[in-house]
Design a protein around this motif. Structure first.
Motif, PDB file in Angstrom:
ATOM      1  N   ASN A 217       0.500  -0.967   0.179  1.00  0.00           N
ATOM      2  CA  ASN A 217      -0.258   0.273   0.226  1.00  0.00           C
ATOM      3  C   ASN A 217       0.901   1.419  -0.244  1.00  0.00           C
ATOM      4  O   ASN A 217       0.288   2.217   0.519  1.00  0.00           O
ATOM      5  N   PHE A 218       2.767   1.032  -0.604  1.00  0.00           N
ATOM      6  CA  PHE A 218       3.117   2.702  -0.343  1.00  0.00           C
ATOM      7  C   PHE A 218       3.546   2.775  -1.912  1.00  0.00           C
ATOM      8  O   PHE A 218       2.511   1.717  -2.915  1.00  0.00           O
ATOM      9  N   ASP A 219       3.387   4.532  -1.761  1.00  0.00           N
ATOM     10  CA  ASP A 219       4.276   4.926  -3.613  1.00  0.00           C
ATOM     11  C   ASP A 219       5.426   4.972  -3.187  1.00  0.00           C
ATOM     12  O   ASP A 219       5.853   5.201  -2.047  1.00  0.00           O
ATOM     13  N   MET A 220       5.940   6.025  -3.595  1.00  0.00           N
ATOM     14  CA  MET A 220       7.530   6.059  -3.497  1.00  0.00           C
ATOM     15  C   MET A 220       7.945   7.062  -2.593  1.00  0.00           C
ATOM     16  O   MET A 220       8.537   6.914  -2.265  1.00  0.00           O
ATOM     17  N   LYS A 221       6.891   8.273  -2.547  1.00  0.00           N
ATOM     18  CA  LYS A 221       6.664   8.760  -1.538  1.00  0.00           C
ATOM     19  C   LYS A 221       6.093   8.804   0.049  1.00  0.00           C
ATOM     20  O   LYS A 221       7.161   9.113   0.819  1.00  0.00           O
ATOM     21  N   LEU A 222       5.096   7.755   0.079  1.00  0.00           N
ATOM     22  CA  LEU A 222       5.495   6.721   1.177  1.00  0.00           C
ATOM     23  C   LEU A 222       6.859   6.010   1.517  1.00  0.00           C
ATOM     24  O   LEU A 222       7.263   6.345   2.734  1.00  0.00           O
ATOM     25  N   PHE A 223       7.047   6.322   0.905  1.00  0.00           N
ATOM     26  CA  PHE A 223       8.454   5.155   0.703  1.00  0.00           C
ATOM     27  C   PHE A 223       9.503   5.935   1.479  1.00  0.00           C
ATOM     28  O   PHE A 223       9.937   5.190   2.543  1.00  0.00           O
ATOM     29  N   THR A 224       9.525   6.967   0.857  1.00  0.00           N
ATOM     30  CA  THR A 224      10.658   7.959   1.216  1.00  0.00           C
ATOM     31  C   THR A 224      10.265   8.659   2.837  1.00  0.00           C
ATOM     32  O   THR A 224      11.255   8.872   2.955  1.00  0.00           O
ATOM     33  N   GLY A 225       8.871   8.855   2.670  1.00  0.00           N
ATOM     34  CA  GLY A 225       8.746   9.221   4.170  1.00  0.00           C
ATOM     35  C   GLY A 225       9.186   8.693   5.338  1.00  0.00           C
ATOM     36  O   GLY A 225       9.560   8.939   5.728  1.00  0.00           O
TER      37      GLY A 225
END
Length: 324
Positions: A217-225
Motif C-alpha cells: 500500500n506504499f507508493d514512492m513518496k510514502l516509502f521515502t517518507g
C-alpha cells in the motif's frame, strides 16, 4: 550514513546477485565512497608520501575492471557540494572524524598500530584531491564519470530513471541505503572482489504479496517518507521512531500530513520546533534535488517541481542545492 537499519529491515527483499547478470547492459554506476580509502586510511590521514596512499585508486579500479571483465559498462559518480540541510550532519561527522584522528594518533604513539589503523579508517574522509586523482585515472582508461553538483545519490537516482539511449543505467552499486529512499529501481550492495552482491529491486518490494514487512500500500513518496521518519542525513528521527515504527505509522495512516499531526500530538515535546517543515524539506530533497542533466549539460531538478510546491516556498529553492 544512509537510513539507519533500513537494509536490515528490508532483508526479506534482498536477493543474491552476480555482476555477470548485467553483461551487455549499457551502464552500471559505481558510487565513489569512503570504503575505497580504508586500505590506506592511515597514510591518507597522515598525508604520507608513501605510494600506499594511492591504494584507494587500485581498490576502485579493481571494481571498475571487474565490471569490464564481465562486459558491463561502468560509470562513476562523484559527490559535489553539500545541500544546505545536510550542514548539521556534515558538521557532526567532521567533529567525529577529528576525534577519531586524535585517538588514532595516540594509539600510534603508543605503538599500537592495529588499533590506530582501525581508528584511522573512521577518521578518513574523501577529499576533492582524492577524487581528482581518481578522475585522472578514469580519463586515462576512458571510463565515463559524472561529478554531481551536490549529492551523488540524487545524481544516481536521476540517471537510473533515464531511458537507455539517453544514458540510463541498469543498477547502482553502492554501500549507501539512501539510494533506495531516492527511488533507484535496482540497487546492489556489498559487492565483493569476485562480483557477488546483494540486490534490492523496488518494483518487487512494492508488488510482493506475502513478504513481510509489506509495502503493497506504499507508493514512492510514502516509502521515502518512511525513510525520513526513521532518520536520514537531512533530519534526525524523533526519539523512539526507528524504521520499524516509521513503517507502522505509514502503513496505518498512508498520509504524510496525518502522520506528522499524530507525531506532534504524541511526541510534540520531543520534536524539533520546526520538525514538520524540516521533514517536508528533507522529503523534497529526496524527490527534487538539483542534478546535472548529462544530455542538456545543464542543472535541473531530479523530478519536476509541482506548482503548489513552488508557491508554498515562495520559490526559495536553495535547500535543494543552490543554483550557481
Amino acid at each position: 550514513m544512509g537510513i539507519k537499519d533500513l537494509l536490515r529491515f528490508m532483508k526479506p527483499y534482498v536477493e543474491p546477485i552476480h555482476i555477470k547478470n548485467y553483461a551487455g547492459k549499457r551502464l552500471i554506476l559505481i558510487h565513489f565512497s569512503k570504503s575505497a580509502a580504508y586500505s590506506c586510511s592511515m597514510e591518507l590521514c597522515l598525508d604520507s608520501d608513501s605510494e600506499k596512499k594511492l591504494r584507494y585508486i587500485e581498490y576502485f579500479m579493481h571494481r571498475v575492471n571487474l565490471l569490464r571483465y564481465y562486459k558491463v559498462t561502468p560509470v562513476v559518480v562523484f559527490d559535489g557540494g553539500n545541500v544546505p540541510c545536510k550542514a548539521a550532519t556534515e558538521k557532526e561527522r567532521n567533529k567525529k572524524r577529528h576525534a577519531y584522528r586524535e585517538l588514532a594518533m595516540n594509539k600510534l604513539k603508543e605503538g599500537n598500530v592495529n588499533a590506530a589503523s582501525e581508528l584511522f579508517q573512521r577518521a578518513v574522509n574523501i577529499t576533492p584531491v582524492m577524487a581528482h586523482k581518481l578522475i585522472q585515472t578514469l580519463k586515462s582508461e576512458n571510463i565515463e564519470f559524472v561529478v554531481a553538483p551536490y549529492e551523488a545519490d540524487a545524481q544516481l537516482a536521476y540517471l537510473s530513471h533515464l531511458e537507455t539511449e539517453k544514458g540510463g543505467i541498469a543498477a547502482v552499486i553502492t554501500e549507501d541505503s539512501d539510494l533506495i529512499a531516492y527511488g533507484c529501481p535496482a540497487v546492489i550492495f556489498k559487492m565483493d572482489r569476485e562480483g557477488n552482491g546483494e540486490r534490492i529491486e523496488l518494483e518487487k518490494v512494492f508488488s510482493a504479496v506475502s513478504c513481510k514487512p509489506s509495502f503493497r500500500n506504499f507508493d514512492m513518496k510514502l516509502f521515502t517518507g518512511m525513510c525520513v521518519l526513521a532518520g536520514c542525513d537531512f533530519l534526525p528521527s524523533v526519539p523512539g521512531i526507528g524504521v520499524a515504527r516509521a513503517h507502522a505509522l505509514v502503513s496505518k495512516y498512508r498520509n504524510i500530513d496525518r502522520i506528522l499531526s499524530v507525531l506532534k500530538f504524541e511526541k510534540g515535546d520531543q520534536m524539533l520546533e520546526d520538525y514538520a517543515k524540516s521533514f517536508n524539506d528533507a522529503l523534497a530533497v529526496f524527490q527534487h534535488a538539483r542534478i546535472y542533466d548529462i544530455n542538456t549539460k545543464e542543472l535541473k531538478h531530479m523530478k519536476p517541481l509541482p506548482e503548489n510546491f513552488l508557491e508554498s516556498l515562495n520559490e526559495n529553492l536553495d535547500f535543494l542545492g543552490p543554483y550557481p
